[in-house]
Design an enzyme around this catalytic site. Sequence first.
Site, PDB file in Angstrom:
ATOM      1  N   GLU A 174       0.876  -1.218   0.076  1.00 29.85           N
ATOM      2  CA  GLU A 174      -0.042  -0.041   0.021  1.00 29.85           C
ATOM      3  C   GLU A 174       1.025   1.243  -0.010  1.00 29.85           C
ATOM      4  O   GLU A 174       0.340   2.333   0.344  1.00 29.85           O
ATOM      5  CB  GLU A 174      -0.899   0.141   1.276  1.00 29.85           C
ATOM      6  CG  GLU A 174      -1.984  -1.103   1.208  1.00 29.85           C
ATOM      7  CD  GLU A 174      -2.944  -0.839   2.195  1.00 29.85           C
ATOM      8  OE1 GLU A 174      -4.042  -0.536   1.761  1.00 29.85           O
ATOM      9  OE2 GLU A 174      -2.664  -1.059   3.403  1.00 29.85           O
TER      10      GLU A 174
ATOM     11  N   HIS B 175      -0.730   5.816   7.669  1.00 28.72           N
ATOM     12  CA  HIS B 175      -1.582   4.729   7.169  1.00 28.72           C
ATOM     13  C   HIS B 175      -2.066   3.782   8.253  1.00 28.72           C
ATOM     14  O   HIS B 175      -1.025   3.199   8.797  1.00 28.72           O
ATOM     15  CB  HIS B 175      -1.686   4.111   5.988  1.00 28.72           C
ATOM     16  CG  HIS B 175      -2.538   2.993   5.610  1.00 28.72           C
ATOM     17  ND1 HIS B 175      -3.945   3.229   5.809  1.00 28.72           N
ATOM     18  CD2 HIS B 175      -2.403   1.569   5.593  1.00 28.72           C
ATOM     19  CE1 HIS B 175      -4.565   1.749   5.584  1.00 28.72           C
ATOM     20  NE2 HIS B 175      -3.602   0.985   5.335  1.00 28.72           N
TER      21      HIS B 175
ATOM     22  N   HIS C  59      -4.996   1.155  10.767  1.00 30.47           N
ATOM     23  CA  HIS C  59      -6.089   0.454  10.826  1.00 30.47           C
ATOM     24  C   HIS C  59      -6.627   0.584  12.397  1.00 30.47           C
ATOM     25  O   HIS C  59      -7.409  -0.297  12.989  1.00 30.47           O
ATOM     26  CB  HIS C  59      -5.923  -1.074  10.558  1.00 30.47           C
ATOM     27  CG  HIS C  59      -5.177  -1.486   9.470  1.00 30.47           C
ATOM     28  ND1 HIS C  59      -4.472  -2.492   9.293  1.00 30.47           N
ATOM     29  CD2 HIS C  59      -5.216  -0.661   8.359  1.00 30.47           C
ATOM     30  CE1 HIS C  59      -3.909  -2.692   7.815  1.00 30.47           C
ATOM     31  NE2 HIS C  59      -4.442  -1.512   7.397  1.00 30.47           N
TER      32      HIS C  59
HETATM   33 ZN    ZN Z   1      -4.271  -0.942   5.174  1.00 28.22          ZN
END
Ligand code: ZN
Length: 237
Positions: A73, A92, A94
């Site tokens: 990613e 980034h 989660h």
């Molecule tokens: Zn991710």
Amino acid sequence: MSLIEDLVASYRILAEHGVIDGYGHVSVRSERDPKRYYLSRSLAPELVTENDILEFDLDSNPVTAGNQPLYLERFIHGEIYKSRPEVNAVVHNHSPSVIPFGVTSVPLKPIFHMAAFIGVGIPTFEIRKTQKGSDMLIRTPRLGAALARSLGPKPAALMRGHGSVVVGEDLQRAVGRSMYLETSARLQMQAMLIAGPRGKITWFDAAEVKASVPRQDYARAWDLWRKKALERIKAER
Ligand SMILES: [Zn+2]
């Protein structure tokens, strides 16, 4: 004090506080060349050291050839740096408490001064608009560019069913915002639970958001987090 050291500290800080776990990543734009950025090779954040940091161009190709595995990613970072010249750090994650707000019609709202930036507006990226039947990962430059368009000029965007992306002028803001986005999402859920369907919640108004956001640079917290992270890294050696 170097940018790379700060970047390594950022991985450790976010992992330590549960904002990223075995996954998630953080990058910083090069001070030398704005068309380059630094990101770890594919590795769990808690294991990242200065030796794992690689330099990428804005198409997210590593500048030096090698056969290290890369984050799938990484396009999140390159495409945001292309579209946001003033952004120098991208996270980034989660972050778990944020996920419910990406999958419901309930928006994140400014409820807590450490995360007043939420009042600027946090869009949600819907991957289906760009690619149907995806595995949710931003695996291509096209998906990265679509995410950057969803983010627009905002400090963060939710990624439906996946996580979020948080940006800042520097690492301390991007890291601070990521930490307090998680806290604020949890506080909002608690307030909504206490208030129930008929109870009243007092959110920040526009003037409070405007007064709070430019002042919040997370400097004091950053100094503490960074010091503790660098001490832990030193102890590992
Ligand atoms: Zn991710």
